[in-house]
Scaffold this active site. Sequence first.
Site, PDB file in Angstrom:
ATOM      1  N   SER A   4       0.833  -1.202   0.000  1.00  0.00           N
ATOM      2  CA  SER A   4       0.000   0.000   0.000  1.00  0.00           C
ATOM      3  C   SER A   4       0.875   1.262   0.000  1.00  0.00           C
ATOM      4  O   SER A   4       1.653   1.473  -0.927  1.00  0.00           O
ATOM      5  CB  SER A   4      -0.947  -0.049   1.213  1.00  0.00           C
ATOM      6  OG  SER A   4      -1.816   1.044   1.267  1.00  0.00           O
ATOM      7  N   ASP A   8      -9.391  -5.205  -5.139  1.00  0.00           N
ATOM      8  CA  ASP A   8      -8.802  -4.186  -4.261  1.00  0.00           C
ATOM      9  C   ASP A   8      -9.491  -2.843  -4.467  1.00  0.00           C
ATOM     10  O   ASP A   8      -9.529  -2.321  -5.581  1.00  0.00           O
ATOM     11  CB  ASP A   8      -7.306  -4.065  -4.553  1.00  0.00           C
ATOM     12  CG  ASP A   8      -6.531  -3.383  -3.441  1.00  0.00           C
ATOM     13  OD1 ASP A   8      -7.092  -2.472  -2.787  1.00  0.00           O
ATOM     14  OD2 ASP A   8      -5.372  -3.754  -3.208  1.00  0.00           O
ATOM     15  N   HIS A  59      -7.442  -5.424  -0.353  1.00  0.00           N
ATOM     16  CA  HIS A  59      -6.238  -4.687   0.012  1.00  0.00           C
ATOM     17  C   HIS A  59      -5.431  -5.344   1.137  1.00  0.00           C
ATOM     18  O   HIS A  59      -4.203  -5.435   1.056  1.00  0.00           O
ATOM     19  CB  HIS A  59      -6.614  -3.256   0.414  1.00  0.00           C
ATOM     20  CG  HIS A  59      -5.488  -2.278   0.293  1.00  0.00           C
ATOM     21  ND1 HIS A  59      -4.893  -1.958  -0.902  1.00  0.00           N
ATOM     22  CD2 HIS A  59      -4.818  -1.550   1.234  1.00  0.00           C
ATOM     23  CE1 HIS A  59      -3.938  -1.067  -0.716  1.00  0.00           C
ATOM     24  NE2 HIS A  59      -3.866  -0.813   0.568  1.00  0.00           N
TER      25      HIS A  59
END
Length: 444
Positions: A218, A388, A419
């Site tokens: 991320s 995601d 995610h």
Amino acid sequence: FFLWNMKTGLIILFTFALFAIVYANSTKKSIAYPEVIEDLFEQMDDAQRARVMSKLKAFQQNQRVTCDELFCNDPDCGKNVTQLITSKGYPCEDHYALTSDGFWLSLQRIPYGRNENSTTSGKPVVFLQHGLLDASHTWVINMPEESLGFILADEGFDVWMGNNRGNTYSDTNEFYSYDDNDFWNFSWDEMGAIDLPTQIDYALEYTGQKQLFYIGHSEGTTQAFAGFQDASVAAKVKLFVALAPVAYAGSISSDFIQTLAFFHIDTILEAIGWNHFLVQHCWLDNLLDFTCDFDSGEVCQIAMCAVAGCNPSNLNTTRYDIYMSLDPAGTSVQNMNHWGQMVRDANWCRYEYLTRHENEKHYGQAHPPCYDLSQMAAPIAIFSGGKDKLADPSDVQKTASQLNQTLIKYQTEIDYYEHMDFVWGLDASTVLYPEIISLLRQYE
């Protein structure tokens, strides 16, 4: 109770408000939030209601007891990242790297696995960097056979885990106190330009190595896409493994991020002087944890996944207490504003300050310059998720298309991954991590 500690009371009130919003969304009902809370308590059995009230009463009567002791049922509750690691039989070293602007960044090292009893010099170094509103514990939050940090240590790697400025473990600065506004004047720009090379240099100097592997998740990829545009930093990386990578974010479908962005909540909070965002607070984390105790855990799952983006069927339900007690780990409002700008403007530029004057002061121009992904100079392996909501597949493809194509050594999409599956997923140890280890061996 609220008169006793107004700040704690407001946090609890905010928690139940958030709780009500999430529950209203989960039930698809159009009803007032007080009615939602009443509905929630009606769904509790007598024992659950008694537990809620006894915990609050106990806190009133004994102000010295911690809320983790009051609320959490798992033996790992109340443990920090170091304690999580050592409680599973692994060694852990705590290190601190000082940035050029005064932040003490906390790093954890697992020098060897459970089946070894000493450090062997010359092991390949792997540096793990967490994502938005997360911290180093994300790599060791599940059981040893499920957590990438533990798995890499058992595979013979020298594992380092970093923490960006302002999170749970990196909350100290040489020049500013935690409550100073200047402490919070940062976004992922500084994480990429300062935190990233500071931590990499520290790990390499300490181990005597010339290069390392970098695995980011991320925001850990966002700062790397920016930081590795410095060729001297990129040269220290054997391979950049990008999990749920984010540079462009215009297609984000996360309700949480979209709400912040499109209602300009991030900008409003910064304008009124609110400087930190979702920093770890036991009341916030553990009151939300009550959602795991009824309604078959459905509300609990929605509460976590609304913020983090996850697939409840791929989470270890026995670890909900731990997830809720450790995350979110906090960041600055300015950083959240930067993310909001990425969503609103659908570009990948440096942080835009609230006034033109501030932009001219920092950049010498009215608007911030944008990054050039083609200048990212580290070899990269890209792992993305088809479901995601933060690293949307279309945004990932846009990012990949602008990279130097000769540096993309591997790219794959796990069609059902969301995610947080990349770090918390139950099947990551079989679906994802063996592929990562194979790549590390290939480039070792």
